[in-house]
Scaffold this motif. Structure first.
Motif, PDB file in Angstrom:
ATOM      1  N   LEU A   1      65.852  19.896  30.263  1.00  0.00           N
ATOM      2  CA  LEU A   1      66.626  19.147  29.266  1.00  0.00           C
ATOM      3  C   LEU A   1      65.530  18.378  28.584  1.00  0.00           C
ATOM      4  CD1 LEU A   1      69.459  17.611  31.835  1.00  0.00           C
ATOM      5  CD2 LEU A   1      69.575  19.169  29.725  1.00  0.00           C
ATOM      6  N   LEU A   2      65.647  18.147  27.282  1.00  0.00           N
ATOM      7  CA  LEU A   2      64.835  17.320  26.352  1.00  0.00           C
ATOM      8  C   LEU A   2      65.243  15.912  26.318  1.00  0.00           C
ATOM      9  CD1 LEU A   2      62.547  17.667  24.297  1.00  0.00           C
ATOM     10  CD2 LEU A   2      64.261  17.826  22.712  1.00  0.00           C
TER      11      LEU A   2
ATOM     12  N   GLU B   1      66.769  10.164  40.412  1.00  0.00           N
ATOM     13  CA  GLU B   1      68.047  10.325  40.051  1.00  0.00           C
ATOM     14  C   GLU B   1      68.469   9.549  39.114  1.00  0.00           C
ATOM     15  OE1 GLU B   1      72.531   9.390  42.164  1.00  0.00           O
ATOM     16  OE2 GLU B   1      70.545   9.387  43.503  1.00  0.00           O
ATOM     17  N   GLY B   2      69.221  10.130  38.019  1.00  0.00           N
ATOM     18  CA  GLY B   2      69.569   9.197  36.707  1.00  0.00           C
ATOM     19  C   GLY B   2      71.033   9.778  36.283  1.00  0.00           C
ATOM     20  N   LYS B   3      71.345   9.039  35.405  1.00  0.00           N
ATOM     21  CA  LYS B   3      72.928   9.232  34.676  1.00  0.00           C
ATOM     22  C   LYS B   3      72.474  10.104  33.332  1.00  0.00           C
ATOM     23  CE  LYS B   3      75.788   6.120  35.492  1.00  0.00           C
ATOM     24  NZ  LYS B   3      76.634   7.102  36.500  1.00  0.00           N
ATOM     25  N   LEU B   4      73.351  11.091  33.138  1.00  0.00           N
ATOM     26  CA  LEU B   4      73.236  11.627  31.692  1.00  0.00           C
ATOM     27  C   LEU B   4      74.597  11.621  30.947  1.00  0.00           C
ATOM     28  CD1 LEU B   4      71.725  15.028  32.944  1.00  0.00           C
ATOM     29  CD2 LEU B   4      70.462  12.983  32.231  1.00  0.00           C
ATOM     30  N   CYS B   5      74.580  11.430  29.650  1.00  0.00           N
ATOM     31  CA  CYS B   5      75.667  11.168  28.859  1.00  0.00           C
ATOM     32  C   CYS B   5      75.992  12.719  28.217  1.00  0.00           C
ATOM     33  CB  CYS B   5      75.549  10.476  27.729  1.00  0.00           C
ATOM     34  SG  CYS B   5      76.698  10.409  26.387  1.00  0.00           S
ATOM     35  N   LEU B   6      77.064  13.320  28.788  1.00  0.00           N
ATOM     36  CA  LEU B   6      77.326  14.805  28.376  1.00  0.00           C
ATOM     37  C   LEU B   6      78.019  14.793  26.957  1.00  0.00           C
ATOM     38  CD1 LEU B   6      79.437  15.780  31.679  1.00  0.00           C
ATOM     39  CD2 LEU B   6      76.869  15.875  30.947  1.00  0.00           C
ATOM     40  N   ASP B   7      78.393  13.639  26.500  1.00  0.00           N
ATOM     41  CA  ASP B   7      78.798  13.708  24.839  1.00  0.00           C
ATOM     42  C   ASP B   7      77.685  13.865  24.122  1.00  0.00           C
ATOM     43  OD1 ASP B   7      80.976  12.585  26.368  1.00  0.00           O
ATOM     44  OD2 ASP B   7      81.847  12.065  24.514  1.00  0.00           O
ATOM     45  N   LEU B   8      76.440  13.348  24.303  1.00  0.00           N
ATOM     46  CA  LEU B   8      75.441  13.465  23.537  1.00  0.00           C
ATOM     47  C   LEU B   8      74.755  14.906  23.628  1.00  0.00           C
ATOM     48  CD1 LEU B   8      73.128  12.364  21.630  1.00  0.00           C
ATOM     49  CD2 LEU B   8      71.979  11.679  23.588  1.00  0.00           C
ATOM     50  N   LEU B   9      74.802  15.400  24.566  1.00  0.00           N
ATOM     51  CA  LEU B   9      74.290  17.031  25.095  1.00  0.00           C
ATOM     52  C   LEU B   9      75.101  17.914  24.049  1.00  0.00           C
ATOM     53  CD1 LEU B   9      73.766  17.053  29.033  1.00  0.00           C
ATOM     54  CD2 LEU B   9      71.938  17.989  27.441  1.00  0.00           C
TER      55      LEU B   9
ATOM     56  N   TRP C   1      68.908   9.721  27.525  1.00  0.00           N
ATOM     57  CA  TRP C   1      69.565  10.293  26.420  1.00  0.00           C
ATOM     58  C   TRP C   1      68.729  11.596  26.446  1.00  0.00           C
ATOM     59  CZ3 TRP C   1      70.131   6.684  21.777  1.00  0.00           C
ATOM     60  CH2 TRP C   1      71.116   5.608  22.220  1.00  0.00           C
ATOM     61  N   VAL C   2      69.493  12.878  26.616  1.00  0.00           N
ATOM     62  CA  VAL C   2      68.895  14.061  26.544  1.00  0.00           C
ATOM     63  C   VAL C   2      69.603  15.068  25.639  1.00  0.00           C
ATOM     64  CG1 VAL C   2      67.634  14.027  28.849  1.00  0.00           C
ATOM     65  CG2 VAL C   2      70.109  14.684  28.847  1.00  0.00           C
ATOM     66  N   LYS C   3      68.809  16.179  25.300  1.00  0.00           N
ATOM     67  CA  LYS C   3      69.484  17.312  24.640  1.00  0.00           C
ATOM     68  C   LYS C   3      69.205  18.579  25.136  1.00  0.00           C
ATOM     69  CE  LYS C   3      71.242  16.592  20.674  1.00  0.00           C
ATOM     70  NZ  LYS C   3      72.470  16.535  20.152  1.00  0.00           N
ATOM     71  N   TYR C   4      69.640  19.603  24.587  1.00  0.00           N
ATOM     72  CA  TYR C   4      69.051  20.883  25.101  1.00  0.00           C
ATOM     73  C   TYR C   4      67.929  21.258  24.604  1.00  0.00           C
ATOM     74  CZ  TYR C   4      73.485  21.248  27.644  1.00  0.00           C
ATOM     75  OH  TYR C   4      74.655  20.956  28.666  1.00  0.00           O
ATOM     76  N   PRO C   5      66.880  21.931  25.072  1.00  0.00           N
ATOM     77  CA  PRO C   5      65.528  22.004  24.382  1.00  0.00           C
ATOM     78  C   PRO C   5      65.470  23.284  23.676  1.00  0.00           C
ATOM     79  CG  PRO C   5      65.486  22.693  26.840  1.00  0.00           C
ATOM     80  CD  PRO C   5      66.925  22.120  26.496  1.00  0.00           C
ATOM     81  N   TYR C   6      66.549  24.307  23.765  1.00  0.00           N
ATOM     82  CA  TYR C   6      66.132  25.718  23.087  1.00  0.00           C
ATOM     83  C   TYR C   6      66.042  25.697  21.634  1.00  0.00           C
ATOM     84  CZ  TYR C   6      68.495  26.097  27.804  1.00  0.00           C
ATOM     85  OH  TYR C   6      68.952  25.612  29.173  1.00  0.00           O
ATOM     86  N   ALA C   7      66.683  24.725  21.079  1.00  0.00           N
ATOM     87  CA  ALA C   7      66.671  24.508  19.534  1.00  0.00           C
ATOM     88  C   ALA C   7      66.465  23.002  19.374  1.00  0.00           C
ATOM     89  CB  ALA C   7      67.952  25.141  19.036  1.00  0.00           C
ATOM     90  N   GLN C   8      65.571  22.910  18.533  1.00  0.00           N
ATOM     91  CA  GLN C   8      65.148  21.422  18.037  1.00  0.00           C
ATOM     92  C   GLN C   8      64.999  21.231  16.628  1.00  0.00           C
ATOM     93  OE1 GLN C   8      61.670  20.038  20.539  1.00  0.00           O
ATOM     94  NE2 GLN C   8      62.418  21.385  22.107  1.00  0.00           N
ATOM     95  N   THR C   9      65.128  20.021  16.047  1.00  0.00           N
ATOM     96  CA  THR C   9      64.756  19.778  14.707  1.00  0.00           C
ATOM     97  C   THR C   9      63.126  19.715  14.649  1.00  0.00           C
ATOM     98  OG1 THR C   9      64.561  17.272  14.843  1.00  0.00           O
ATOM     99  CG2 THR C   9      66.718  18.421  14.288  1.00  0.00           C
ATOM    100  N   VAL C  10      62.862  20.229  13.356  1.00  0.00           N
ATOM    101  CA  VAL C  10      61.263  20.109  13.562  1.00  0.00           C
ATOM    102  C   VAL C  10      60.714  18.707  13.633  1.00  0.00           C
ATOM    103  CG1 VAL C  10      59.423  20.582  11.502  1.00  0.00           C
ATOM    104  CG2 VAL C  10      61.202  22.159  11.824  1.00  0.00           C
TER     105      VAL C  10
END
Length: 481
Positions: free
Chosen positions: A324-325, A379-387, A423-432
């Motif tokens: 995760l990013l 251990e942490g909490k993740l927001c799935l809506d942002l993902l 706050w995390v996103k998937y790392p496979y595709a990212q903005t420049v």
């Protein structure tokens, strides 16, 4: 320093601009000028990396203290690996988290204040990827002012060296990189100097990636010249017409020639997102492969499409073992900074997915490799809506909902776990913009056309920054599903 520089890559001698830069670096470090600031700029492959390696090794041999810094966690780790010396983020260097009590017994919130620093011995502070440093005018943090305040409050004999590529994207909200402008430093009483490197040496002369980067720089200069000519025409000072936009045709011709040079088994151009996803799945390596896009919406489409294939339709939540990013700075227990742009790995889910403030959440055990190279589990909490969203972060409505639904334990006054969630996103595709400061061996570049509101020079900066994230193989992708 010249001897060290040429020894890092035997068989290659420094050119005139590199020799001059090395001499200027030595003289700058050794002179007795107060509040010294030296900016060293150059395009991709001009030797900036080897310059920093030589500087760090020379400083160590002379037993002089040096501190390496970068604007993001990813850039700091790249710098540390390059220079073989510990590096840190500017945020970690400058700020410390402070918890404030809220009114009416509503718990605490975290703010950041500038740290003080005491160093008796003059020190050299080196900031890599300095094109990303803002001065606050674009809405971000005033990194330049805060860096100056912290360093020179400690001692006016400290020195600052800023290294970067002037052709990369400036901070969001800026048209130029403030760190490279004399106006950002001279009003503070700094002794400002600048070195400009020429040439591109990172890859071989036959490298198509480096060739494209050179073409983009040429097109960028043409577009800047077209603006100057247009202004002259409007003022009646010239009678010559200059046609702008010819670079787009030349870029199309370059793409065709580049794609025609590939083999059928491993194409260099994908006509659709679907075929790019298949190829990405075949060659994906964590930290070595990425798709770069202009917009968060296209990055999200690719991430969702890739995960749909990889996890057989189980795309609603991150899977165990998945990377995760991180997309905003977060301090963990113990004061460790998990910086914007770093990657973490999800080890296992803790409990069930649940709802809060109109959004979906999950707890998880995660793993992170810190700036010191040590692995840490937390251990942490993740927001799935942002993902799942095509947004860079939670929108203002979502953030307001979190404040309205904040949870506070009146006995412990612990901070709300949802407000302090990762706050995390998937790392496979990212903005420049998000990828700036990083490098991947295999880069898939989504060829979004310039937006109507964007001027050609800004788009070419984006294109140049994207291309120069690639250290080996560049694969082009048409924006079609």
């Amino acid at each position: 320093m010249l001897t060290i520089f040429e020894g890092l890559n035997p068989g290659i001698q420094a050119d005139d601009s590199q020799r001059a830069a090395l001499e200027a670096l030595e003289e700058f470090v050794l002179n007795d000028t107060e509040k010294g600031v030296l900016v060293m700029t150059g395009p991709a492959g001009s030797g900036k990396t080897f310059m920093m390696k030589a500087l760090v090794r020379w400083m160590r041999q002379a037993d002089r203290p040096v501190v390496l810094l970068a604007p993001t966690g990813r850039a700091a780790k790249v710098l540390a690996q390059t220079a073989r010396c510990r590096a840190n983020t500017l945020h970690r260097q400058l700020y410390r988290p402070v918890e404030d009590d809220l009114l009416n017994g509503r718990g605490t919130r975290v703010r950041f204040e500038l740290k003080s620093m005491e160093r008796d011995e003059p020190c050299v502070f080196v900031v890599d990827e300095a094109s990303m440093m803002g001065n606050g005018s674009g809405g971000g943090e005033s990194l330049i002012a805060d860096l100056l305040q912290q360093i020179y409050q400690s001692s006016s004999w400290h020195k600052i060296i800023l290294v970067g590529d002037p052709y990369q994207l400036p901070p969001v909200g800026e048209t130029e990189s403030p760190a490279f402008l004399p106006s950002s430093w001279i009003p503070w009483g700094c002794d400002f100097r600048k070195i400009e490197l020429a040439g591109r040496y990172r890859q071989s002369a036959l490298s198509p990636v480096l060739h494209l980067a050179g073409c983009i720089l040429g097109w960028m200069q043409m577009e800047k010249r077209s603006v100057e000519v247009s202004q002259d025409l409007s003022e009646g000072t010239v009678n010559k017409e200059y046609k702008s936009g010819t670079w787009w045709t030349e870029f199309g011709e370059w793409i065709k020639e580049y794609a025609d040079g590939a083999c059928q088994e491993e194409p260099l151009m994908h006509a659709t997102m679907s075929t790019a996803i298949l190829d990405f799945e075949k060659h994906y390596e964590p930290g070595q492969s990425v798709l770069l896009a202009y917009s968060n919406a296209w990055a999200s489409k690719f991430n969702n499409g890739y995960r749909l294939r990889r996890f057989d339709g189980q795309v609603g939540r991150p899977q165990e073992g998945e990377s995760l990013l991180v997309v905003r700075n977060q301090y963990l227990i113990g004061g460790h900074l998990l910086a914007n742009g770093e990657e973490i790995r999800l080890l296992k889910r803790v409990g069930k997915t649940h709802q809060h403030a109109g959004m979906s959440w999950m707890n998880a055990m995660m793993e992170w490799i810190g700036m010191d190279g040590d692995e840490r589990t937390f251990e942490g909490k993740l927001c799935l809506d942002l993902l799942q969203s095509g947004q860079a972060s939670l929108n203002p409505v979502q953030q307001q909902a979190l404040w309205q639904h904040r949870v506070v334990d009146p006995d412990t006054a612990e901070k709300d776990p949802y407000l302090s969630a990762l706050w995390v996103k998937y790392p496979y595709a990212q903005t420049v913009h998000k990828a700036q400061g990083g490098a991947w061996s295999r880069v898939y570049l989504l060829l979004e056309k310039p937006y109507a509101v964007q001027d050609p020079v800004s788009y070419l900066r984006w294109l140049y920054t994207a291309v120069t994230r690639c250290s080996d193989r560049l694969i082009l992708v048409q924006p079609r599903v």
